[in-house]
Design a protein around this motif. Structure first.
Motif, PDB file in Angstrom:
ATOM      1  N   GLY A  80       0.815  -1.206   0.000  1.00  0.00           N
ATOM      2  CA  GLY A  80       0.000   0.000   0.000  1.00  0.00           C
ATOM      3  C   GLY A  80       0.847   1.254   0.000  1.00  0.00           C
ATOM      4  N   SER A  81       0.496   2.200   0.875  1.00  0.00           N
ATOM      5  CA  SER A  81       1.214   3.474   0.931  1.00  0.00           C
ATOM      6  C   SER A  81       2.625   3.330   1.498  1.00  0.00           C
ATOM      7  CB  SER A  81       0.429   4.482   1.778  1.00  0.00           C
ATOM      8  OG  SER A  81       0.274   4.001   3.112  1.00  0.00           O
ATOM      9  N   MET A  82       2.922   2.156   2.090  1.00  0.00           N
ATOM     10  CA  MET A  82       4.254   1.939   2.654  1.00  0.00           C
ATOM     11  C   MET A  82       5.252   1.448   1.610  1.00  0.00           C
ATOM     12  SD  MET A  82       3.481   0.206   6.371  1.00  0.00           S
ATOM     13  CE  MET A  82       2.626  -1.198   5.673  1.00  0.00           C
ATOM     14  N   ALA A  83       4.786   1.113   0.412  1.00  0.00           N
ATOM     15  CA  ALA A  83       5.676   0.574  -0.617  1.00  0.00           C
ATOM     16  C   ALA A  83       6.813   1.544  -0.908  1.00  0.00           C
ATOM     17  CB  ALA A  83       4.890   0.288  -1.887  1.00  0.00           C
ATOM     18  N   ARG A  84       8.020   0.995  -1.024  1.00  0.00           N
ATOM     19  CA  ARG A  84       9.200   1.834  -1.214  1.00  0.00           C
ATOM     20  C   ARG A  84      10.171   1.172  -2.186  1.00  0.00           C
ATOM     21  NH1 ARG A  84      13.378   3.993   3.506  1.00  0.00           N
ATOM     22  NH2 ARG A  84      15.049   4.650   2.101  1.00  0.00           N
ATOM     23  N   VAL A  85      10.637   1.956  -3.141  1.00  0.00           N
ATOM     24  CA  VAL A  85      11.736   1.559  -4.011  1.00  0.00           C
ATOM     25  C   VAL A  85      12.947   2.372  -3.589  1.00  0.00           C
ATOM     26  CG1 VAL A  85      12.623   1.521  -6.364  1.00  0.00           C
ATOM     27  CG2 VAL A  85      10.229   0.922  -5.926  1.00  0.00           C
ATOM     28  N   ASP A  86      13.969   1.704  -3.072  1.00  0.00           N
ATOM     29  CA  ASP A  86      15.139   2.412  -2.545  1.00  0.00           C
ATOM     30  C   ASP A  86      15.970   3.044  -3.650  1.00  0.00           C
ATOM     31  OD1 ASP A  86      14.648   1.733   0.203  1.00  0.00           O
ATOM     32  OD2 ASP A  86      15.303  -0.291  -0.267  1.00  0.00           O
ATOM     33  N   ASP A  87      16.154   2.322  -4.753  1.00  0.00           N
ATOM     34  CA  ASP A  87      16.957   2.814  -5.884  1.00  0.00           C
ATOM     35  C   ASP A  87      16.321   2.298  -7.165  1.00  0.00           C
ATOM     36  OD1 ASP A  87      18.781   3.461  -7.827  1.00  0.00           O
ATOM     37  OD2 ASP A  87      20.497   2.496  -6.875  1.00  0.00           O
ATOM     38  N   PRO A  88      15.620   3.147  -7.927  1.00  0.00           N
ATOM     39  CA  PRO A  88      14.947   2.701  -9.146  1.00  0.00           C
ATOM     40  C   PRO A  88      15.894   2.068 -10.160  1.00  0.00           C
ATOM     41  CG  PRO A  88      14.188   4.884  -8.525  1.00  0.00           C
ATOM     42  CD  PRO A  88      15.374   4.577  -7.659  1.00  0.00           C
ATOM     43  N   ALA A  89      17.184   2.410 -10.086  1.00  0.00           N
ATOM     44  CA  ALA A  89      18.166   1.821 -10.996  1.00  0.00           C
ATOM     45  C   ALA A  89      18.903   0.655 -10.354  1.00  0.00           C
ATOM     46  CB  ALA A  89      19.172   2.884 -11.440  1.00  0.00           C
ATOM     47  N   GLY A  90      18.532   0.296  -9.127  1.00  0.00           N
ATOM     48  CA  GLY A  90      19.236  -0.764  -8.406  1.00  0.00           C
ATOM     49  C   GLY A  90      18.999  -2.138  -8.998  1.00  0.00           C
ATOM     50  N   VAL A 106       8.626 -12.207  -8.847  1.00  0.00           N
ATOM     51  CA  VAL A 106       8.365 -11.952 -10.263  1.00  0.00           C
ATOM     52  C   VAL A 106       9.288 -10.832 -10.727  1.00  0.00           C
ATOM     53  CG1 VAL A 106       6.638 -11.351 -11.987  1.00  0.00           C
ATOM     54  CG2 VAL A 106       5.976 -12.691  -9.982  1.00  0.00           C
ATOM     55  N   LEU A 107      10.164 -11.133 -11.675  1.00  0.00           N
ATOM     56  CA  LEU A 107      11.130 -10.169 -12.183  1.00  0.00           C
ATOM     57  C   LEU A 107      10.494  -9.392 -13.323  1.00  0.00           C
ATOM     58  CD1 LEU A 107      13.765 -10.241 -10.621  1.00  0.00           C
ATOM     59  CD2 LEU A 107      12.856 -12.556 -10.804  1.00  0.00           C
ATOM     60  N   ASP A 108       9.744  -8.336 -12.957  1.00  0.00           N
ATOM     61  CA  ASP A 108       9.134  -7.457 -13.955  1.00  0.00           C
ATOM     62  C   ASP A 108      10.035  -6.272 -14.268  1.00  0.00           C
ATOM     63  OD1 ASP A 108       8.735  -6.538 -11.379  1.00  0.00           O
ATOM     64  OD2 ASP A 108       6.650  -5.940 -11.690  1.00  0.00           O
ATOM     65  N   VAL A 109      11.221  -6.232 -13.661  1.00  0.00           N
ATOM     66  CA  VAL A 109      12.332  -5.342 -14.013  1.00  0.00           C
ATOM     67  C   VAL A 109      13.599  -6.191 -13.933  1.00  0.00           C
ATOM     68  CG1 VAL A 109      11.259  -3.193 -13.226  1.00  0.00           C
ATOM     69  CG2 VAL A 109      12.608  -4.568 -11.627  1.00  0.00           C
ATOM     70  N   ALA A 110      14.666  -5.722 -14.544  1.00  0.00           N
ATOM     71  CA  ALA A 110      15.916  -6.481 -14.544  1.00  0.00           C
ATOM     72  C   ALA A 110      16.596  -6.378 -13.181  1.00  0.00           C
ATOM     73  CB  ALA A 110      16.840  -5.976 -15.644  1.00  0.00           C
ATOM     74  N   ILE A 111      16.832  -7.514 -12.550  1.00  0.00           N
ATOM     75  CA  ILE A 111      17.490  -7.605 -11.255  1.00  0.00           C
ATOM     76  C   ILE A 111      18.619  -8.617 -11.378  1.00  0.00           C
ATOM     77  CG2 ILE A 111      17.221  -8.330  -8.847  1.00  0.00           C
ATOM     78  CD1 ILE A 111      15.877  -5.682  -9.423  1.00  0.00           C
ATOM     79  N   ALA A 112      19.805  -8.271 -10.885  1.00  0.00           N
ATOM     80  CA  ALA A 112      20.946  -9.181 -10.987  1.00  0.00           C
ATOM     81  C   ALA A 112      21.130 -10.051  -9.755  1.00  0.00           C
ATOM     82  CB  ALA A 112      22.222  -8.391 -11.250  1.00  0.00           C
ATOM     83  N   ASN A 113      20.759  -9.518  -8.571  1.00  0.00           N
ATOM     84  CA  ASN A 113      21.066 -10.198  -7.315  1.00  0.00           C
ATOM     85  C   ASN A 113      19.833 -10.293  -6.427  1.00  0.00           C
ATOM     86  OD1 ASN A 113      23.981  -9.876  -7.999  1.00  0.00           O
ATOM     87  ND2 ASN A 113      23.549  -7.725  -7.531  1.00  0.00           N
ATOM     88  N   VAL A 114      19.660 -11.446  -5.786  1.00  0.00           N
ATOM     89  CA  VAL A 114      18.566 -11.646  -4.842  1.00  0.00           C
ATOM     90  C   VAL A 114      19.165 -12.169  -3.542  1.00  0.00           C
ATOM     91  CG1 VAL A 114      16.412 -12.847  -4.344  1.00  0.00           C
ATOM     92  CG2 VAL A 114      16.936 -12.151  -6.691  1.00  0.00           C
ATOM     93  N   GLY A 115      18.884 -11.469  -2.433  1.00  0.00           N
ATOM     94  CA  GLY A 115      19.326 -11.898  -1.120  1.00  0.00           C
ATOM     95  C   GLY A 115      18.147 -12.272  -0.252  1.00  0.00           C
TER      96      GLY A 115
END
Length: 236
Positions: A80-90, A106-115
């Protein structure tokens, strides 16, 4: 196929079969004392999209089969309103909780690393249009050894165990064990878990700068679909 309500919109998702367990080949690296298995056999998942109708998930070559576990209907992460993207290019996504559970990223954007950090075992499926952008999935915490990954076979799997926390924090545990919520006034160390700052620092040291999103919660991840583009939050 099931339809999930997202406010005034509808998103169709498919409940992914719990599928097949990963065979751990156990090659040890110097970095962080992790066990790294880049050549292990994985379930090769067919990509899905958030807004389009999806078909059956197709499994590729597998080694060890496990029985599907009923975790109830799929549900999407609702920050909801708490959703946060720390770095849109991250290019890093960090997920954590106490209980572990079965979820789909679900990788709907390109992501290289998952922790991923959890006390309980995590059964993680990678899917989506950009699923083949992922290079590494790093499990750490008390549930790391028993966690499984379902992903394209070129994704490297790392198991970090329970190493010493990157710094001493009076609100967090002294080893990397699990994550809970990060609400003000809460003390994750009282539950034997790490503070949000410890979690973020650990994965920053592993992957470098550029964390796109962080999601922490105390409750189970079972049945959860997390879309990388939407960002994360801290939930009870």
């Amino acid at each position: 196929m099931m339809a999930l309500g997202l406010g005034c919109t509808q998103a169709e998702v498919i409940e992914v079969d719990a599928g097949f367990a990963l065979r751990d080949l156990g090659a040890v690296t110097e970095d962080l004392g992790v066990t790294k298995t880049p050549d292990a056999a994985y379930v090769d998942e067919a990509p899905i999209g958030e807004d389009a109708a999806v078909g059956d998930v197709t499994a590729g070559d597998v080694v060890d089969a496990s029985e599907p576990r009923d975790v109830g209907p799929p549900r999407t992460l609702a920050c909801g309103s708490m959703a946060r993207v720390d770095d849109p290019a991250g290019d890093t996504v960090v997920l954590g909780n106490e209980a572990g559970g079965r979820l789909t990223l679900v990788l709907d954007v390109a992501i290289a690393n998952v922790g991923v950090i959890a006390r309980g075992p995590v059964d993680l499926t990678l899917n989506g249009e950009f699923v083949r952008s992922v290079r590494v999935v790093h499990f750490v915490g008390e549930g790391a050894a028993a966690s499984t990954l379902h992903a394209p076979r070129e994704v490297a799997l790392e198991r970090g165990g329970t190493p010493t926390a990157p710094f001493v924090d009076v609100t967090g545990h002294n080893t990397m064990s699990c994550a809970s919520d990060c609400e003000p006034g809460r003390v994750p160390g009282d539950r034997g878990c790490n503070s949000a700052a410890q979690v973020m620092t650990y994965f920053q040291r592993r992957f470098g700068e550029g964390r796109r999103m962080l999601h922490l919660q105390t409750s189970t991840l079972d049945g959860l679909y997390i879309f990388a583009r939407h960002g994360g939050c801290c939930l009870p």
